[in-house]
Design a protein around this motif. Sequence first.
Motif, PDB file in Angstrom:
ATOM      1  N   ASP A  33       0.810  -1.215   0.000  1.00 37.32           N
ATOM      2  CA  ASP A  33       0.000   0.000   0.000  1.00 37.32           C
ATOM      3  C   ASP A  33       0.844   1.265   0.000  1.00 37.32           C
ATOM      4  O   ASP A  33       0.500   2.262  -0.650  1.00 37.32           O
ATOM      5  N   ALA A  34       1.967   1.236   0.730  1.00 38.87           N
ATOM      6  CA  ALA A  34       2.727   2.468   0.942  1.00 38.87           C
ATOM      7  C   ALA A  34       4.059   2.502   0.208  1.00 38.87           C
ATOM      8  O   ALA A  34       4.544   3.579  -0.126  1.00 38.87           O
ATOM      9  N   TYR A  35       4.681   1.346  -0.021  1.00 38.50           N
ATOM     10  CA  TYR A  35       6.054   1.329  -0.530  1.00 38.50           C
ATOM     11  C   TYR A  35       6.153   0.685  -1.902  1.00 38.50           C
ATOM     12  O   TYR A  35       5.361  -0.181  -2.278  1.00 38.50           O
ATOM     13  N   LEU A  36       7.169   1.112  -2.641  1.00 35.63           N
ATOM     14  CA  LEU A  36       7.637   0.397  -3.816  1.00 35.63           C
ATOM     15  C   LEU A  36       9.136   0.197  -3.646  1.00 35.63           C
ATOM     16  O   LEU A  36       9.747   0.732  -2.738  1.00 35.63           O
ATOM     17  N   ALA A  37       9.716  -0.603  -4.534  1.00 38.66           N
ATOM     18  CA  ALA A  37      11.154  -0.868  -4.456  1.00 38.66           C
ATOM     19  C   ALA A  37      11.870  -0.160  -5.592  1.00 38.66           C
ATOM     20  O   ALA A  37      11.372  -0.104  -6.712  1.00 38.66           O
ATOM     21  N   LEU A  38      13.026   0.396  -5.280  1.00 39.16           N
ATOM     22  CA  LEU A  38      13.962   0.857  -6.292  1.00 39.16           C
ATOM     23  C   LEU A  38      15.055  -0.196  -6.373  1.00 39.16           C
ATOM     24  O   LEU A  38      15.700  -0.507  -5.362  1.00 39.16           O
ATOM     25  N   ILE A  39      15.277  -0.754  -7.551  1.00 37.09           N
ATOM     26  CA  ILE A  39      16.238  -1.837  -7.700  1.00 37.09           C
ATOM     27  C   ILE A  39      17.242  -1.485  -8.784  1.00 37.09           C
ATOM     28  O   ILE A  39      16.874  -1.004  -9.862  1.00 37.09           O
ATOM     29  N   GLU A  40      18.501  -1.727  -8.502  1.00 36.33           N
ATOM     30  CA  GLU A  40      19.567  -1.594  -9.498  1.00 36.33           C
ATOM     31  C   GLU A  40      19.883  -3.018  -9.966  1.00 36.33           C
ATOM     32  O   GLU A  40      20.552  -3.772  -9.264  1.00 36.33           O
ATOM     33  N   PRO A  41      19.393  -3.440 -11.136  1.00 36.49           N
ATOM     34  CA  PRO A  41      19.435  -4.853 -11.518  1.00 36.49           C
ATOM     35  C   PRO A  41      20.821  -5.463 -11.581  1.00 36.49           C
ATOM     36  O   PRO A  41      21.006  -6.628 -11.228  1.00 36.49           O
ATOM     37  N   ASP A  42      21.826  -4.714 -12.037  1.00 37.03           N
ATOM     38  CA  ASP A  42      23.159  -5.301 -12.216  1.00 37.03           C
ATOM     39  C   ASP A  42      23.798  -5.726 -10.905  1.00 37.03           C
ATOM     40  O   ASP A  42      24.579  -6.672 -10.870  1.00 37.03           O
ATOM     41  N   THR A  43      23.492  -5.020  -9.824  1.00 38.02           N
ATOM     42  CA  THR A  43      24.160  -5.292  -8.554  1.00 38.02           C
ATOM     43  C   THR A  43      23.234  -5.868  -7.498  1.00 38.02           C
ATOM     44  O   THR A  43      23.697  -6.245  -6.421  1.00 38.02           O
ATOM     45  N   ALA A  44      21.935  -5.922  -7.774  1.00 33.34           N
ATOM     46  CA  ALA A  44      20.918  -6.359  -6.806  1.00 33.34           C
ATOM     47  C   ALA A  44      20.785  -5.385  -5.638  1.00 33.34           C
ATOM     48  O   ALA A  44      20.213  -5.728  -4.607  1.00 33.34           O
ATOM     49  N   PHE A  45      21.287  -4.158  -5.793  1.00 33.36           N
ATOM     50  CA  PHE A  45      21.024  -3.115  -4.797  1.00 33.36           C
ATOM     51  C   PHE A  45      19.535  -2.777  -4.832  1.00 33.36           C
ATOM     52  O   PHE A  45      18.911  -2.756  -5.889  1.00 33.36           O
ATOM     53  N   TRP A  46      18.984  -2.496  -3.652  1.00 33.90           N
ATOM     54  CA  TRP A  46      17.576  -2.112  -3.604  1.00 33.90           C
ATOM     55  C   TRP A  46      17.348  -1.097  -2.491  1.00 33.90           C
ATOM     56  O   TRP A  46      18.140  -0.982  -1.548  1.00 33.90           O
ATOM     57  N   SER A  47      16.262  -0.406  -2.606  1.00 32.70           N
ATOM     58  CA  SER A  47      15.835   0.518  -1.566  1.00 32.70           C
ATOM     59  C   SER A  47      14.317   0.574  -1.570  1.00 32.70           C
ATOM     60  O   SER A  47      13.703   0.584  -2.639  1.00 32.70           O
ATOM     61  N   LEU A  48      13.720   0.542  -0.396  1.00 31.66           N
ATOM     62  CA  LEU A  48      12.279   0.719  -0.284  1.00 31.66           C
ATOM     63  C   LEU A  48      11.968   2.203  -0.146  1.00 31.66           C
ATOM     64  O   LEU A  48      12.571   2.904   0.669  1.00 31.66           O
ATOM     65  N   VAL A  49      11.034   2.675  -0.939  1.00 28.39           N
ATOM     66  CA  VAL A  49      10.706   4.091  -1.002  1.00 28.39           C
ATOM     67  C   VAL A  49       9.195   4.261  -0.889  1.00 28.39           C
ATOM     68  O   VAL A  49       8.433   3.507  -1.502  1.00 28.39           O
ATOM     69  N   ARG A  50       8.772   5.243  -0.124  1.00 33.86           N
ATOM     70  CA  ARG A  50       7.344   5.546  -0.076  1.00 33.86           C
ATOM     71  C   ARG A  50       6.894   6.008  -1.466  1.00 33.86           C
ATOM     72  O   ARG A  50       7.593   6.755  -2.150  1.00 33.86           O
ATOM     73  N   LYS A  51       5.727   5.538  -1.869  1.00 40.83           N
ATOM     74  CA  LYS A  51       5.241   5.859  -3.203  1.00 40.83           C
ATOM     75  C   LYS A  51       5.112   7.357  -3.430  1.00 40.83           C
ATOM     76  O   LYS A  51       5.373   7.850  -4.530  1.00 40.83           O
ATOM     77  N   ASP A  52       4.726   8.083  -2.380  1.00 44.59           N
ATOM     78  CA  ASP A  52       4.549   9.529  -2.539  1.00 44.59           C
ATOM     79  C   ASP A  52       5.861  10.300  -2.460  1.00 44.59           C
ATOM     80  O   ASP A  52       5.872  11.527  -2.527  1.00 44.59           O
ATOM     81  N   ALA A  53       6.987   9.571  -2.297  1.00 43.77           N
ATOM     82  CA  ALA A  53       8.284  10.244  -2.200  1.00 43.77           C
ATOM     83  C   ALA A  53       9.248   9.792  -3.295  1.00 43.77           C
ATOM     84  O   ALA A  53      10.435  10.099  -3.218  1.00 43.77           O
ATOM     85  N   LEU A  54       8.751   9.079  -4.300  1.00 42.13           N
ATOM     86  CA  LEU A  54       9.642   8.541  -5.319  1.00 42.13           C
ATOM     87  C   LEU A  54      10.420   9.626  -6.050  1.00 42.13           C
ATOM     88  O   LEU A  54      11.648   9.554  -6.161  1.00 42.13           O
ATOM     89  N   ALA A  55       9.727  10.633  -6.542  1.00 42.34           N
ATOM     90  CA  ALA A  55      10.412  11.680  -7.312  1.00 42.34           C
ATOM     91  C   ALA A  55      11.437  12.409  -6.466  1.00 42.34           C
ATOM     92  O   ALA A  55      12.567  12.671  -6.910  1.00 42.34           O
ATOM     93  N   ASP A  56      11.051  12.738  -5.241  1.00 42.18           N
ATOM     94  CA  ASP A  56      11.984  13.441  -4.361  1.00 42.18           C
ATOM     95  C   ASP A  56      13.214  12.587  -4.053  1.00 42.18           C
ATOM     96  O   ASP A  56      14.341  13.102  -3.966  1.00 42.18           O
ATOM     97  N   THR A  57      12.997  11.300  -3.882  1.00 33.72           N
ATOM     98  CA  THR A  57      14.115  10.414  -3.563  1.00 33.72           C
ATOM     99  C   THR A  57      15.101  10.343  -4.718  1.00 33.72           C
ATOM    100  O   THR A  57      16.320  10.459  -4.532  1.00 33.72           O
ATOM    101  N   LEU A  58      14.587  10.147  -5.933  1.00 34.13           N
ATOM    102  CA  LEU A  58      15.461  10.060  -7.087  1.00 34.13           C
ATOM    103  C   LEU A  58      16.206  11.363  -7.351  1.00 34.13           C
ATOM    104  O   LEU A  58      17.295  11.363  -7.925  1.00 34.13           O
ATOM    105  N   ALA A  59      15.622  12.472  -6.929  1.00 34.01           N
ATOM    106  CA  ALA A  59      16.262  13.768  -7.139  1.00 34.01           C
ATOM    107  C   ALA A  59      17.189  14.158  -5.998  1.00 34.01           C
ATOM    108  O   ALA A  59      17.875  15.183  -6.088  1.00 34.01           O
TER     109      ALA A  59
END
Length: 468
Positions: A33-59
Amino acid sequence: MHTHSVPGAAPSRGRYFNTGNGPHLQPVDIGHDAYLALIEPDTAFWSLVRKDALADTLANPAFRAAVAKKHGAFAKEMRALRFGLKPSAVYFNPTERCNLNCRYCYIPEKMRKHGRHMSQKRMFDALERLKQYFKTTMPKNRLPQVVFHGAEPMLNREALFAAIERYGDSFRFGVQTNATLLDDSAIGFLTERGVGIGLSLDAASPAIANRTRRSWSGEGVFGAVDAAMRKLKGYAGFNVICTITNENLKHLTALADFFHAREAPACMLNIVRCTLPGARAIKPDDHTAASFFLAALDRTHELFKRTGRKLVVANFANVLVSILAPTARRLMCDISPCGGGRCFFALAPDGGLYPCSEFIGLPEFRGGNLFEDDIAGVLQTPAFTKVTGRKVENIEPCDNCAIRHFCGAPCPAEAHAMNGGMQRTGAFCEFYEQQVRYAFRLVADGIADDYLWDGWDKDSVTTFAWRR
């Protein structure tokens, strides 16, 4: 170990992703409901991010800089896991024969009916050769593992037990058995020596379990397995494997109840491998399989909360650990290249060497003979390198999949036999995808530990942690 939680940040100028300059992060909907995952496929790095904060996080320049700084270390860790390991285990088949005719078996029927036993003398010779080989691959403080597998290893009991007795100080032994020949004296012998005992059972009732696992005369073996489970209660080295097919799919939750009631420390709910045609006839579809499998995982958690006692589903726990701490995973089916020929190999009763037991029915994957060839040389033959060279980056659509290092496109044997080549997917895709989404939801909800064996993170080190 990667532990990530990113609530978001105000936008700012800085280094950008997905331009060829830095890690490429892909947002993945995990069904939360609240989170999605940001995944870097080549390294299997991941981060859980609130859906309403995705743009801010990437920036967020601090976040981007932190990920970029660790990218090289993550990539090195993944390369070591995928290409730097050496064999530490053997699936040792002491006989080709089996007293059962399970519908999904990957060993050809002719072998199981009329095959040969390995003699005690040859078994000693084989273990001596393996012992000398593993001196070149294993750290001095660790013993290699030998799992007596099959077919049914207990059909060659006398030679098997003599080998365990003689080489108990040189290997960690396990026996995977259908339990029909596991009498009191056999249980006593194995448990006194700390041998791992794996049983097989596909349902919590004879009517369901006996549909797929039965003798040549058509008789079921539920009673024998249940009796063995009762006798092994309290033995830490005991586990049970269930093979998921369309015959037992709807009964997995009841099976979780049954395994928990019998106090099995761990189980595996393995989706059927479709290497040979017999298994394909009882193959469930991905979506239905995932639905019932995840319901069974839910039940194990309900049981844990109610009783305080875990039933670890080891194959799913491995997927979960592949996210939390990639190098701590215990199984190697959900990474590419898989463990076949790389972390372990299989030995047939005639001395034939194969990347994995799953290939024993496929003659082109016989790389050599233990009694005639150098093991290190066999590992470099085309029969092995076809498997050890299989990478998700060369498989469509896996090459563009964000979760490719949490799944690994298993299984190479079924990809080759069922779908026509090593650079093809296996029999299932969505089934593994749904497991990964479910695993991320557990992490987001803070309950991942409830699904893992106690002390799983004892030797883990946090390599990235982000808080704001």
